[in-house]
Scaffold this active site. Structure first.
Site, short mmCIF file in Angstrom:
data_model
loop_
_atom_site.label_atom_id
_atom_site.label_comp_id
_atom_site.label_asym_id
_atom_site.label_seq_id
_atom_site.Cartn_x
_atom_site.Cartn_y
_atom_site.Cartn_z
N GLY A 171 3.48 -4.75 10.72
CA GLY A 171 4.55 -4.37 11.31
C GLY A 171 5.41 -4.84 12.27
O GLY A 171 5.68 -6.64 12.10
N SER B 170 0.49 -1.28 -0.19
CA SER B 170 -0.10 0.21 0.08
C SER B 170 0.81 1.11 -0.02
O SER B 170 0.78 2.41 -0.20
CB SER B 170 -1.38 -0.28 1.28
N ASP C 93 5.52 -12.70 1.68
CA ASP C 93 7.02 -11.99 0.63
C ASP C 93 8.01 -11.41 1.08
O ASP C 93 8.13 -10.88 2.59
CB ASP C 93 5.86 -10.30 0.16
N ASP D 147 -1.64 1.25 6.06
CA ASP D 147 -2.20 1.12 7.21
C ASP D 147 -0.63 2.54 7.68
O ASP D 147 0.47 2.93 7.14
CB ASP D 147 -1.33 0.06 7.68
N CYS E 90 22.35 -23.99 -11.22
CA CYS E 90 22.83 -25.14 -10.49
C CYS E 90 23.66 -26.19 -11.63
O CYS E 90 23.92 -27.14 -11.39
CB CYS E 90 22.06 -25.23 -9.65
N CYS F 149 18.13 -25.68 -10.30
CA CYS F 149 17.69 -24.18 -10.81
C CYS F 149 19.10 -23.99 -12.36
O CYS F 149 20.09 -24.55 -11.91
CB CYS F 149 17.54 -23.18 -9.99
ZN LIG Z 1 20.18 -23.77 -8.07
#
Ligand SMILES: [Zn+2]
Length: 404
Positions: A244, A97, A295, A176, A347, A344
């Site tokens: 918070g 926000s 997040d 907020d 890697c 990934c």
């Molecule tokens: Zn990786």
């Protein structure tokens, strides 16, 4: 209630509050629990659109404050067709926000916060006495001075809802007032009451096409958290977020979370988002208590600063916070991938030795390869967590990852 949004719990763990769910939006579904990667300025730092597509995150979170102040600004983004077109990202987008920036740009620059180590990363805080404050708190909102060009703009609940509407995200956060850690109970209560007022205003001014999450405040005071919980969960928000300060220790955070969850009964069927939390052990503890999405800037920030995630297979544990520091000389001769559990693209093609060298010579490729690894690692971890809940073995997975 927006017609473009729903949440369904598809699996409930038999032994804990952990659950798997599906958030349905007009831009696709998000299977939870999920850690949403951060794209503050409508980009994941160091990654190209092709890199993001290859990782294929279920959703991303962009930042209202930065997109409002940064060129081209939210009005131009709207003209260009909204954030999805602007970023070439077709899946669900969360936006925060702008309220958190009152903390990170205002109180966050005070000596008190620096002393208690609220902000990690020495390079991010100026230490001279002439530091500027970029926010002025008012009863009806926050007067921001842009960190980009020092122009002043007022943001209250109505403005935040308008900006988030211009951006066209699916999931938006109520405006907020974010309290810093270390505030007295009286200060925290006052700030919580202002947040409640602003959040009610946010409900009045939101775009009906967007799903709005109300944010529970109350700092580290359990009685205030319960009060905030009851207030926020009684309103017609589509989701619930927790924001918070949550105390000084992890133990305190989990204790506060237990209290919040047990008071969420009226909003039991709503998705729950944990703002700013995303370390491996916190994810397990919060998922176990019934949180759905998260997040956190750590994933990408840590990568850029040389911290690469490792699993228990490579001795990742709570003590080393599941990462190696690739700059350390011992990695200069390691001809193996960062992590043998991770699959990934980094890697698959690069060794620790390669990444050590790229990092030491400050090659721009390093940040890209490191960010790809850390985000992909978390994507895989969250999928394993979801699978474990579906197969009723969440606690076994948690014990394996959190073993001492
Ligand atoms: Zn990786």
């Amino acid at each position: 209630m927006t017609p473009n949004f729903s949440f369904e719990i598809t699996h409930q763990d038999k032994k804990t509050n952990a659950r798997v769910g599906i958030i349905k939006t007009r831009s696709g579904n998000i299977e939870t629990p999920y850690l949403v990667p951060i794209a503050t300025r409508a980009e994941i730092i160091s990654l190209s659109k092709e890199d993001i597509s290859a990782i294929s995150p279920q959703a991303i979170l962009a930042n209202t404050y930065h997109l409002h102040f940064l060129s081209p600004g939210d009005k131009e983004i709207k003209k260009l067709g909204g954030l999805h077109k602007f970023m070439n990202f077709s899946k669900p987008i969360f936006t925060d926000s702008g309220g958190f920036q009152a903390l990170s740009l205002g109180f966050g620059r005070t000596t008190r916060l620096r002393k208690i180590g609220f902000f990690p990363g020495k390079n991010e805080i100026k230490t001279d006495n002439k530091e500027k404050t970029f926010v002025t708190l008012k009863d009806d909102g926050i007067l921001f001075k842009s960190v980009y060009d020092e122009t002043e703009k007022f943001m209250g609940p109505k403005e935040s809802m308008q900006i988030q509407s211009n951006l066209g995200s699916e999931i938006i956060m109520a405006f907020d007032q974010c309290n810093p850690p270390g505030q007295t109970e009286e200060e925290t209560k006052k700030s919580m009451e202002i947040s409640h007022k602003w959040e009610l205003e946010s409900l009045k001014h939101k775009n009906p096409e967007q799903a709005l999450y109300g944010i529970i405040h109350g700092g580290a005071y359990p009685n205030l958290r319960v009060e905030s919980c009851k207030f926020i969960s009684s309103l017609s928000f589509e989701g619930i977020a927790i924001g918070g300060s949550l105390g000084k220790t992890k133990k305190e955070m989990y204790f506060l979370l237990d209290g919040i969850i047990s008071n969420l009964k009226e909003a039991d069927k709503k998705p729950r988002h944990m703002l700013g939390i995303g370390w491996v052990d916190d994810l397990f503890e919060c998922v176990e208590r019934g949180m759905d999405t998260f997040d956190c800037v750590h994933t990408t920030r840590l990568a850029r600063h040389g911290g690469l995630y490792i699993s228990p297979k490579e001795e990742g544990n709570q003590k080393n916070k599941y990462h190696i520091k690739i700059r350390k000389i011992k990695h200069a001769s390691e001809n193996k991938p960062i992590d043998s559990w991770c699959d990934c693209s980094t890697c698959k093609s690069y060794s620790r030795k390669d990444l050590h060298n790229l990092c030491r010579i400050k090659n721009p490729q390093y940040a890209k390869l490191a960010t790809i690894h850390n985000i992909s690692f978390m994507e895989k971890l969250m999928k394993e967590i979801r699978d474990s809940i579906k197969e009723n073995r969440f606690q076994e997975l948690k014990s394996y990852w959190l073993q001492k």
